[in-house]
Design an enzyme around this catalytic site. Structure first.
Site, PDB file in Angstrom:
ATOM      1  N   LYS A 102     -72.102  84.992  22.111  1.00 49.20           N
ATOM      2  CA  LYS A 102     -72.036  83.647  22.679  1.00 49.20           C
ATOM      3  C   LYS A 102     -71.305  82.680  21.757  1.00 49.20           C
ATOM      4  CE  LYS A 102     -76.523  83.313  23.268  1.00 49.20           C
ATOM      5  NZ  LYS A 102     -77.006  84.641  22.882  1.00 49.20           N
TER       6      LYS A 102
ATOM      7  N   ARG B  84     -81.771  76.677  19.018  1.00 49.67           N
ATOM      8  CA  ARG B  84     -80.671  75.702  19.089  1.00 49.67           C
ATOM      9  C   ARG B  84     -81.070  74.369  19.705  1.00 49.67           C
ATOM     10  NH1 ARG B  84     -78.192  80.720  20.020  1.00 49.67           N
ATOM     11  NH2 ARG B  84     -76.619  81.267  18.445  1.00 49.67           N
TER      12      ARG B  84
ATOM     13  N   LYS C  45     -80.109  98.171  16.474  1.00 49.71           N
ATOM     14  CA  LYS C  45     -79.352  97.539  17.561  1.00 49.71           C
ATOM     15  C   LYS C  45     -78.194  96.728  16.996  1.00 49.71           C
ATOM     16  CE  LYS C  45     -80.829  94.032  20.216  1.00 49.71           C
ATOM     17  NZ  LYS C  45     -81.747  93.374  21.185  1.00 49.71           N
TER      18      LYS C  45
ATOM     19  N   LYS D 190     -74.985  93.993  17.831  1.00 46.63           N
ATOM     20  CA  LYS D 190     -74.433  93.015  18.749  1.00 46.63           C
ATOM     21  C   LYS D 190     -72.987  93.409  19.077  1.00 46.63           C
ATOM     22  CE  LYS D 190     -77.956  90.179  18.826  1.00 46.63           C
ATOM     23  NZ  LYS D 190     -78.670  89.804  20.064  1.00 46.63           N
TER      24      LYS D 190
ATOM     25  N   ASN E 159     -75.212  90.180  24.961  1.00 45.29           N
ATOM     26  CA  ASN E 159     -75.631  88.780  25.118  1.00 45.29           C
ATOM     27  C   ASN E 159     -74.943  88.070  26.291  1.00 45.29           C
ATOM     28  OD1 ASN E 159     -76.094  88.979  21.752  1.00 45.29           O
ATOM     29  ND2 ASN E 159     -77.709  88.023  22.982  1.00 45.29           N
TER      30      ASN E 159
ATOM     31  N   GLU F  61     -84.783  89.334  28.995  1.00 42.40           N
ATOM     32  CA  GLU F  61     -85.258  88.412  27.964  1.00 42.40           C
ATOM     33  C   GLU F  61     -85.081  86.948  28.338  1.00 42.40           C
ATOM     34  OE1 GLU F  61     -82.053  87.505  24.624  1.00 42.40           O
ATOM     35  OE2 GLU F  61     -82.378  89.653  24.787  1.00 42.40           O
TER      36      GLU F  61
ATOM     37  N   HIS G 141     -88.668  91.112  24.055  1.00 40.46           N
ATOM     38  CA  HIS G 141     -87.666  90.413  23.256  1.00 40.46           C
ATOM     39  C   HIS G 141     -88.302  89.589  22.149  1.00 40.46           C
ATOM     40  CE1 HIS G 141     -85.251  86.610  22.674  1.00 40.46           C
ATOM     41  NE2 HIS G 141     -84.419  87.545  22.259  1.00 40.46           N
TER      42      HIS G 141
END
Length: 390
Positions: A40, A75, A187, A189, A220, A270, A320
């Site tokens: 993102k 955020r 995992k 990204k 994502n 999630e 998640h």
């Protein structure tokens, strides 16, 4: 041998409600060791993540028992959650702390004009979790045992070492540390604008650790349907445990089509803001691996409903984030389940989850088994005590 008589049951007339006497609501900001970036950020939709805003709720009942719950936001949204929690908390004073389902419904109706998902439901999650923690502590049972555990340990995988902003050499080093610490899977990204970067990074980790390592990737939500189809097909050769959020979270039809066209399981859920959102994913066959987030869907109460739906659909489960809460909840699931290892909230608690042989192990302590640390108090920016009038 004479059997010991079973003592008579207490009659309803003997039950004395344990009234909620006070609630402390706190806003806590937990800084990350370094800024992180997922897809993102690389697509320009978000800024790097530097901290987690945590809503902390502590509930004390008239008999002196206490429970703790928490939610979070990334955020944005932290101050709004705190303000909303202060608004809702008085409605629980003098209520019977044992009536968790009824109190969840009460808070949901108080929150009705704010919507059935999103910030309001996320705020309710902290109260709901605190009530479950209190109930388990009063019973002297770990939360998983109060609900009914199927296992005392759960397979786990690490996410925090695999972000896109980390060079692949650092990703491999972080994976080595995780595996040496007893974590069972890794995992990565993905979702980089240059698809070759994604494929090279996945290939490097698979080459380094071999075919037996449980390896997952997470885009994502940054691919459209054509790109997701191409990337999922290209990733088939790496024998991944799952491909996570290849499409925007609410593209239920797209996830369902993708899940039916590739061998690798598709994971999503999630970002769901309610158990109804997750039910839609289940009903449409949009996820082979369901990823509910208890703080995002309203707490333990709706999470248990999701577990029942996932069980009936014979899905895998991989909650998640928030391993401190999801470990005991995942242990109550009878099917294949994973817990995500992200250590960001560890500064808030005195305890650490025991990890060995690729699994997280349940604590024997009552409730969530968590005690707030001095650092948690130091990171608290605002706090308010709501209590009975004296």
């Amino acid at each position: 041998m004479t059997a010991t008589p079973v003592p008579p049951l207490r009659t309803p007339a003997e039950y004395t409600p344990d009234r909620i006497a006070e609630i402390r609501v706190s806003s806590v900001r937990v800084p990350l060791p370094h800024a992180i970036s997922d897809a993102k950020v690389y697509t320009g939709r978000q800024k790097p993540l530097t901290e987690v805003a945590v809503l902390l709720v502590e509930i004390r009942s008239s008999d002196g028992c206490a429970g703790m719950g928490f939610g979070y936001s990334l955020r944005s949204g932290g101050p709004a959650q705190y303000a909303h929690a202060c608004e809702l908390a008085p409605a629980l004073i003098d209520e019977d702390a044992a009536d968790i389902s009824r109190l969840w419904e009460k808070l949901v109706w108080l929150n009705a004009s704010a919507g059935s998902s999103g910030l309001g439901i996320q705020t309710i999650a902290a109260f709901d979790t605190a009530l479950w923690d209190l109930k388990a502590r009063r019973a002297g049972l770990p939360l998983a045992k109060l609900i009914g555990a199927h296992q005392d340990s759960v397979p786990c995988y690490n996410t925090s070492g695999g972000y896109l902003n980390a060079p692949i050499e650092q990703v491999i080093e972080a994976a080595e540390r995780s595996l040496a610490a007893g974590i069972g899977g890794i995992k990565l990204k993905v979702g980089h604008p240059d698809r070759r970067v994604d494929l090279q990074r996945v290939a490097a980790v698979r080459d380094r650790f071999g075919p037996d390592l449980p390896l997952m990737v997470d885009a994502n939500q940054q691919w459209d349907r054509p790109r997701a189809q191409r990337m999922c097909q290209a990733l088939e050769e790496f024998d991944l445990t799952w491909i996570e959020e290849p499409l925007p979270a609410h593209d239920v039809a797209g996830h369902a089509t993708l899940a039916n066209s590739v061998r690798t399981p598709i994971a999503t859920g999630e970002m769901a803001g309610s158990s109804a959102d997750l039910e839609k994913l289940i009903d449409h066959g949009a996820a082979g691996v369901l990823q509910p987030d208890a703080p995002r869907i309203g707490g333990v109460t709706p999470f248990l409903d999701v577990l029942a739906q996932a069980r009936r659909a014979r899905l895998q489960l991989a909650p998640h984030f928030v391993m401190e809460l999801h470990l005991p909840l995942a242990a109550t699931f009878p099917g294949q389940v994973w817990v995500e290892h992200i250590e960001w909230l560890e500064p808030l608690f005195e305890e650490r989850i025991r990890i060995a042989d690729g699994r997280m192990h349940l604590s024997a302590a009552p409730g969530l088994g968590l005690t707030l640390s001095e650092q948690a108090r130091a990171l608290t920016s605002d706090t308010r005590l709501i209590a009975r009038p004296r």
